[in-house]
Design an enzyme around this catalytic site. Structure first.
Site, PDB file in Angstrom:
ATOM      1  N   GLU A  36       4.415  -5.449   8.276  1.00 40.56           N
ATOM      2  CA  GLU A  36       3.009  -5.293   7.850  1.00 40.56           C
ATOM      3  C   GLU A  36       2.480  -6.554   7.169  1.00 40.56           C
ATOM      4  OE1 GLU A  36       2.981  -0.472   6.866  1.00 40.56           O
ATOM      5  OE2 GLU A  36       3.241  -1.897   5.245  1.00 40.56           O
TER       6      GLU A  36
ATOM      7  N   HIS B 233      -1.476   4.421   9.995  1.00 44.16           N
ATOM      8  CA  HIS B 233      -0.133   5.018  10.096  1.00 44.16           C
ATOM      9  C   HIS B 233      -0.155   6.352  10.830  1.00 44.16           C
ATOM     10  CE1 HIS B 233       0.081   2.261   6.653  1.00 44.16           C
ATOM     11  NE2 HIS B 233       1.396   2.294   6.716  1.00 44.16           N
TER      12      HIS B 233
ATOM     13  N   HIS C 292      10.161  -4.143   3.458  1.00 45.28           N
ATOM     14  CA  HIS C 292      10.634  -2.765   3.296  1.00 45.28           C
ATOM     15  C   HIS C 292      10.990  -2.170   4.643  1.00 45.28           C
ATOM     16  CE1 HIS C 292       6.289  -2.044   3.963  1.00 45.28           C
ATOM     17  NE2 HIS C 292       6.486  -0.752   4.109  1.00 45.28           N
TER      18      HIS C 292
ATOM     19  N   HIS D 253       0.821  -1.227   0.000  1.00 41.05           N
ATOM     20  CA  HIS D 253       0.000   0.000   0.000  1.00 41.05           C
ATOM     21  C   HIS D 253       0.856   1.280   0.000  1.00 41.05           C
ATOM     22  CE1 HIS D 253       0.009  -0.719   4.619  1.00 41.05           C
ATOM     23  NE2 HIS D 253       0.969   0.131   4.322  1.00 41.05           N
TER      24      HIS D 253
HETATM   25  C1  DHB Z   1       5.743   3.827   2.285  1.00 41.32           C
HETATM   26  C2  DHB Z   1       4.742   3.936   3.248  1.00 41.32           C
HETATM   27  C3  DHB Z   1       4.043   2.812   3.677  1.00 41.32           C
HETATM   28  O1  DHB Z   1       3.019   2.868   4.565  1.00 41.32           O
HETATM   29  C4  DHB Z   1       4.368   1.579   3.196  1.00 41.32           C
HETATM   30  O2  DHB Z   1       3.730   0.498   3.692  1.00 41.32           O
HETATM   31  C5  DHB Z   1       5.367   1.463   2.223  1.00 41.32           C
HETATM   32  C6  DHB Z   1       6.046   2.586   1.784  1.00 41.32           C
HETATM   33  C7  DHB Z   1       6.485   5.003   1.789  1.00 41.32           C
HETATM   34  O3  DHB Z   1       6.378   6.075   2.394  1.00 41.32           O
HETATM   35  O4  DHB Z   1       7.180   4.885   0.761  1.00 41.32           O
HETATM   36 FE    FE Z   2       2.579   0.977   5.444  1.00 42.28          FE
END
Ligand code: DHB
Ligand code: FE
Length: 279
Positions: free
Chosen positions: A239, A59, A192, A12
């Site tokens: 996540e 978030h 990530h 997302h």
């Molecule tokens: C980003 C933000 C998110 O909530 C995520 O799950 C992945 C990437 C971002 O800021 O790039």
């Molecule tokens: Fe996220």
């Protein structure tokens, strides 16, 4: 009784919202990502869900660090989006399904899940962007029940606990007195890390093993502690717990309808899966 037609999972990343706004779906950077959703659009036209139960992590739009429920279930008639500062358009409100919300809440508490009940709830990019990815045309055609799992502020719930929550949600949906068709959605991940020394960290072998496990060994990820999951997937990669809860909600063995995995979108390994009950 209500019927679960399948489970959908996706990353997302906020930048997806900008790409949709600017119509960049066909650009070389975005095409391998957006093309992954095309077979799912056809599947959704076929299975025609009425309701989406959506596991995601807020978030900071609805819950902030001062009050952070581990699990929260929406029980509103409508869920509004708001500007999170990403520069992406605010989406129109999403319609709730309060009758299912209250049924889920009652069954979850009965099953000893100490959830937070939210009669007002604002939904962030982790809810709105996946809805637009799955239903890109026009107004969102499904009513919704958002379920938040905290992956933002430690301590986080274990993978096993999230699996059990998903299973309880699935059983509750199937005991809902309704002839509606329900799709379960989970958003977040895959690997990530946005901050700290390991910013940019991605773990493709782990992501692919995890995706395969959802089909052939759904409890595989429950063997890892939260700290092991952060080590293997990054601080935000955790996540993936939303994917685990989604898989657990879909009853019995599943068949993979489609999946896609593309690196990178922003700093994120972008994954997508569509699963349906095998029988
Ligand atoms: C980003 C933000 C998110 O909530 C995520 O799950 C992945 C990437 C971002 O800021 O790039
Ligand atoms: Fe996220």
């Amino acid at each position: 009784m209500a019927r679960i037609v399948g489970g959908l999972t996706t990353s997302h990343v906020p930048a997806i919202g900008r790409a949709i706004d600017k119509g960049l779906q066909g650009e070389p950077y975005w095409k391998p990502f957006f093309d992954g959703f095309l077979p799912v659009h056809a599947w959704l036209k076929d299975v025609r869900p009425d309701v989406a139960v959506v596991f995601y992590n807020d978030h900071g739009l609805n819950f902030f660090l001062d009050k952070m429920p581990t699990f929260a279930v929406g029980a509103a008639a409508q869920y509004c989006n708001a500007d999170e500062g990403w520069g992406i358009p605010v989406m129109p409100p999403f319609q709730g399904e309060p009758d299912l919300s209250w049924h889920l809440i009652e069954r979850l508490v009965e099953h000893e899940f100490d959830i937070t009940t939210c009669q007002e709830m604002r939904v962030d990019h982790a809810f709105t962007l996946p809805m637009k990815l799955f239903w890109p045309e026009g107004d969102c055609p499904v009513t919704t029940v958002p379920i938040c799992i905290n992956t933002v502020q430690f301590p986080l719930p274990t993978a096993h606990r999230c699996f059990m929550l998903g299973r309880a949600v699935g059983e509750a949906i199937e005991s809902w007195e309704s002839d509606k068709r329900v799709v379960v959605i989970g958003t977040g991940g895959l690997s990530h890390q946005l901050d700290g020394q390991r910013a940019g960290f991605i773990n493709k072998p782990f992501d692919l093993r995890f995706m395969a496990s959802l089909v052939d060994d759904p409890q595989w990820a429950t063997r890892f502690s939260i700290h092991e999951l952060v080590e293997k997937t990054g601080t935000q990669g955790v996540e993936l717990l939303m994917w685990l809860a989604t898989r657990a909600a879909v009853p019995g063995p599943v068949r993979k309808v489609h999946s896609n995995y593309h690196i990178p979108i922003s700093n994120t390994a972008a994954g997508m899966m569509a699963l349906e009950p095998a029988s």
